[in-house]
Motif scaffolding. Structure first.
Motif, PDB file in Angstrom:
ATOM      1  N   THR A   2      45.128  10.237  47.219  1.00  0.00           N
ATOM      2  CA  THR A   2      46.107  10.919  46.875  1.00  0.00           C
ATOM      3  C   THR A   2      45.533  11.508  45.454  1.00  0.00           C
ATOM      4  OG1 THR A   2      47.805   9.417  47.541  1.00  0.00           O
ATOM      5  CG2 THR A   2      48.843  10.884  46.012  1.00  0.00           C
ATOM      6  N   GLN A   3      45.816  12.731  45.328  1.00  0.00           N
ATOM      7  CA  GLN A   3      45.240  13.631  44.314  1.00  0.00           C
ATOM      8  C   GLN A   3      46.327  14.403  43.858  1.00  0.00           C
ATOM      9  OE1 GLN A   3      41.610  15.225  45.992  1.00  0.00           O
ATOM     10  NE2 GLN A   3      40.252  13.880  44.753  1.00  0.00           N
ATOM     11  N   ALA A   4      46.698  14.510  42.556  1.00  0.00           N
ATOM     12  CA  ALA A   4      47.625  15.394  42.058  1.00  0.00           C
ATOM     13  C   ALA A   4      46.876  16.576  41.368  1.00  0.00           C
ATOM     14  CB  ALA A   4      48.425  14.587  41.123  1.00  0.00           C
ATOM     15  N   MET A   5      47.547  17.937  41.364  1.00  0.00           N
ATOM     16  CA  MET A   5      46.805  18.998  40.833  1.00  0.00           C
ATOM     17  C   MET A   5      47.927  19.677  39.909  1.00  0.00           C
ATOM     18  SD  MET A   5      44.967  22.061  42.538  1.00  0.00           S
ATOM     19  CE  MET A   5      43.392  21.502  42.690  1.00  0.00           C
ATOM     20  N   HIS A   6      47.668  20.040  38.961  1.00  0.00           N
ATOM     21  CA  HIS A   6      48.463  20.932  38.018  1.00  0.00           C
ATOM     22  C   HIS A   6      48.107  22.363  38.224  1.00  0.00           C
ATOM     23  CE1 HIS A   6      49.502  21.972  33.563  1.00  0.00           C
ATOM     24  NE2 HIS A   6      50.485  22.680  34.393  1.00  0.00           N
ATOM     25  N   PHE A   7      48.866  23.307  38.515  1.00  0.00           N
ATOM     26  CA  PHE A   7      48.670  24.562  38.860  1.00  0.00           C
ATOM     27  C   PHE A   7      49.463  25.645  38.571  1.00  0.00           C
ATOM     28  CE2 PHE A   7      50.574  22.986  42.602  1.00  0.00           C
ATOM     29  CZ  PHE A   7      51.249  24.161  43.088  1.00  0.00           C
ATOM     30  N   SER A   8      49.172  27.019  38.357  1.00  0.00           N
ATOM     31  CA  SER A   8      49.973  28.225  38.238  1.00  0.00           C
ATOM     32  C   SER A   8      49.980  29.127  39.656  1.00  0.00           C
ATOM     33  CB  SER A   8      49.955  28.898  37.261  1.00  0.00           C
ATOM     34  OG  SER A   8      50.215  28.297  35.949  1.00  0.00           O
ATOM     35  N   THR A   9      51.051  29.694  39.937  1.00  0.00           N
ATOM     36  CA  THR A   9      50.877  30.469  41.176  1.00  0.00           C
ATOM     37  C   THR A   9      50.905  31.928  40.725  1.00  0.00           C
ATOM     38  OG1 THR A   9      53.291  30.585  41.264  1.00  0.00           O
ATOM     39  CG2 THR A   9      52.274  28.897  42.466  1.00  0.00           C
ATOM     40  N   ALA A  10      50.441  32.798  41.650  1.00  0.00           N
ATOM     41  CA  ALA A  10      50.524  34.352  41.176  1.00  0.00           C
ATOM     42  C   ALA A  10      51.629  34.811  40.657  1.00  0.00           C
ATOM     43  CB  ALA A  10      50.171  34.973  42.414  1.00  0.00           C
ATOM     44  N   VAL A 126      43.089   7.911  32.829  1.00  0.00           N
ATOM     45  CA  VAL A 126      44.532   8.521  32.402  1.00  0.00           C
ATOM     46  C   VAL A 126      45.606   7.380  32.474  1.00  0.00           C
ATOM     47  CG1 VAL A 126      46.459  10.260  32.437  1.00  0.00           C
ATOM     48  CG2 VAL A 126      43.937  10.683  33.474  1.00  0.00           C
ATOM     49  N   ILE A 127      46.232   6.878  31.337  1.00  0.00           N
ATOM     50  CA  ILE A 127      46.932   5.937  31.163  1.00  0.00           C
ATOM     51  C   ILE A 127      48.334   6.214  31.912  1.00  0.00           C
ATOM     52  CG2 ILE A 127      48.527   4.479  29.540  1.00  0.00           C
ATOM     53  CD1 ILE A 127      45.337   3.992  29.687  1.00  0.00           C
ATOM     54  N   THR A 183      42.848  11.551  40.478  1.00  0.00           N
ATOM     55  CA  THR A 183      42.945  10.653  41.698  1.00  0.00           C
ATOM     56  C   THR A 183      43.703   9.248  41.288  1.00  0.00           C
ATOM     57  OG1 THR A 183      40.884  11.697  42.425  1.00  0.00           O
ATOM     58  CG2 THR A 183      41.570   9.546  43.581  1.00  0.00           C
ATOM     59  N   SER A 184      44.545   8.745  42.327  1.00  0.00           N
ATOM     60  CA  SER A 184      45.181   7.484  42.126  1.00  0.00           C
ATOM     61  C   SER A 184      44.340   6.400  42.067  1.00  0.00           C
ATOM     62  CB  SER A 184      46.327   7.295  43.189  1.00  0.00           C
ATOM     63  OG  SER A 184      45.627   7.627  44.433  1.00  0.00           O
ATOM     64  N   VAL A 185      44.634   5.507  41.421  1.00  0.00           N
ATOM     65  CA  VAL A 185      43.752   4.306  41.288  1.00  0.00           C
ATOM     66  C   VAL A 185      43.422   3.406  42.660  1.00  0.00           C
ATOM     67  CG1 VAL A 185      43.421   1.927  40.349  1.00  0.00           C
ATOM     68  CG2 VAL A 185      44.357   3.659  38.876  1.00  0.00           C
ATOM     69  N   ASP A 186      44.484   3.528  43.422  1.00  0.00           N
ATOM     70  CA  ASP A 186      44.628   2.803  44.868  1.00  0.00           C
ATOM     71  C   ASP A 186      43.610   3.823  45.894  1.00  0.00           C
ATOM     72  OD1 ASP A 186      46.217   5.179  45.385  1.00  0.00           O
ATOM     73  OD2 ASP A 186      47.654   3.741  45.963  1.00  0.00           O
ATOM     74  N   GLY A 266      34.927  10.616  43.975  1.00  0.00           N
ATOM     75  CA  GLY A 266      36.681  10.444  44.393  1.00  0.00           C
ATOM     76  C   GLY A 266      37.419  11.280  43.768  1.00  0.00           C
ATOM     77  N   VAL A 267      36.929  12.122  42.904  1.00  0.00           N
ATOM     78  CA  VAL A 267      37.787  13.151  42.126  1.00  0.00           C
ATOM     79  C   VAL A 267      37.368  14.793  42.435  1.00  0.00           C
ATOM     80  CG1 VAL A 267      38.183  14.314  39.853  1.00  0.00           C
ATOM     81  CG2 VAL A 267      38.107  11.810  39.797  1.00  0.00           C
TER      82      VAL A 267
END
Length: 278
Positions: A2-10, A126-127, A183-186, A266-267
Motif C-alpha cells: 500500500t502506497q499513499a500519494m499526495h497530488f494535485s489534479t489539472a 514518517v511517524i 509506503t506502509s510498514v506492513d 519499496g518506495v
C-alpha cells in the motif's frame, strides 16, 4: 503493497490517493499537512474507490508536510570514514526546517551564495502516532511508513562559517525533496535491510542498505523520543551512505543542469532537476 500519494489534479484539486501501478485512486481531499500516515488515514487509502488518475497527468507533491524534520548525521560507517571523523557514540542529530520540503520531481534551487551544494540520499521514516520515551522494541509501532528523501546540503553555509551552521545549510528552500509516496510498514519485506541509492546525472554516487546504519531506525526513535515528543507526520531522515560529493576527490557538487535521483527500496524514486536561483 500500500502506497499513499499526495497530488494535485489539472483542475486544482489537492488529493490523497492509493497508487496502483501507473495510476492513483483518489481517497480524500488532502489536508494542509498532506498525508499523515495514522491508522485511520491508511484505512481510507486502502478503501479508496474514488476517481482514478494517470500519475503522468497529475502533479505529485511531497507526501507529507511535517512539523518537524529530525535528521541523523554520520550514521553509515562509509560516510564516517570518508569524513575522517570518529564513529559517533550516540546519534548525531540536527534539524531541517519544514519550509525546505519540496516535491519528488520539483527543482532543487541553489541560492546565489551557495557554492558547495551536495546531495545526500536517505531513507525517510514518517511517524504515525505520538511517541514519547518509546523503547526499541515498540519503535516500529509508531512508524506509519517510509519514503525517499534527499538531504540536500549547502556545505558552504554548513561548514565554512565559524559556528558551523548546520540548520541554515540544510534548510534552504527546496533542499528537502521527499516522496514520491509513503509506503506502509506492513508492505516492507525486510525492515532491517532497506536499500537506498543516489544517482547524479546518470552516475551512481551512493548505494547501501539500512543494515549498515550505525544506529538502527528503532534505536533512532528511542533516542529522539527521550524528552522530545514525536508527533504524527514528523519526518526522520535516517542518515546518508558514503559517497557524498563534498568528500570526493575532486569534489562533485550539484550544478544547474544536474538531475538527482534517490531510490529507496519499496518506495520508488524521487528525481529532481537542479537550477540556479534566478
Amino acid at each position: 503493497m500500500t502506497q499513499a500519494m499526495h497530488f494535485s489534479t489539472a483542475d486544482g484539486r489537492r488529493l490523497v490517493g492509493r497508487v496502483e501501478g501507473e495510476s492513483v485512486v483518489a481517497a480524500f481531499d488532502a489536508p494542509a499537512e498532506g498525508f499523515v500516515p495514522a491508522d485511520d488515514a491508511w484505512r481510507a487509502v486502502r478503501d479508496a474507490n474514488g476517481e482514478r488518475f494517470a500519475i503522468a497527468d497529475v502533479h505529485v507533491h511531497a507526501p507529507v508536510l511535517p512539523r518537524k524534520i529530525l535528521a541523523i548525521g554520520l550514521n553509515y560507517m562509509g560516510h564516517v570514514e570518508e569524513t575522517n571523523l570518529a564513529k559517533p557514540e550516540v546519534p548525531v542529530v540536527f534539524a531541517k526546517w519544514s519550509s525546505s520540503v519540496t516535491g519528488p520531481f520539483d527543482p532543487i534551487v541553489i541560492p546565489h551564495e551557495e557554492t558547495r551544494t551536495d546531495y545526500e540520499g536517505e531513507i525517510g521514516v514518517v511517524i504515525s502516532k505520538r511517541a514519547y520515551r518509546v523503547s526499541v522494541e515498540d519503535a516500529w509501532d509508531h512508524v506509519g511508513g517510509i519514503t525517499a528523501l534527499n538531504d540536500v546540503s549547502g556545505r558552504r553555509a554548513q561548514l565554512e562559517t565559524p559556528m558551523r551552521q548546520f540548520t541554515v545549510g540544510k534548510s534552504f528552500d527546496t533542499f528537502t525533496p521527499v516522496g514520491p509516496v509513503i509506503t506502509s510498514v506492513d508492505a516492507i519485506t525486510d525492515r532491517d535491510r532497506i536499500a537506498v541509492r543516489t544517482v547524479v546525472s546518470g552516475e551512481q554516487m551512493q548505494s547501501s542498505t539500512s543494515d549498515h546504519l550505525i544506529f538502527s531506525i528503532p534505536e533512532i526513535i528511542e533516542y529522539l523520543s527521550r524528552g522530545i515528543t514525536l508527533e504524527p507526520g514528523d519526518l526522520i531522515a535516517t542518515g546518508t551512505p558514503g559517497g557524498v560529493g563534498d568528500e570526493r576527490k575532486p569534489p562533485r557538487y550539484l550544478v544547474p543542469g544536474d538531475v538527482v535521483r534517490v531510490e529507496v527500496e519499496g518506495v520508488g524514486a524521487i528525481e529532481n532537476p537542479v537550477e540556479a536561483e534566478r
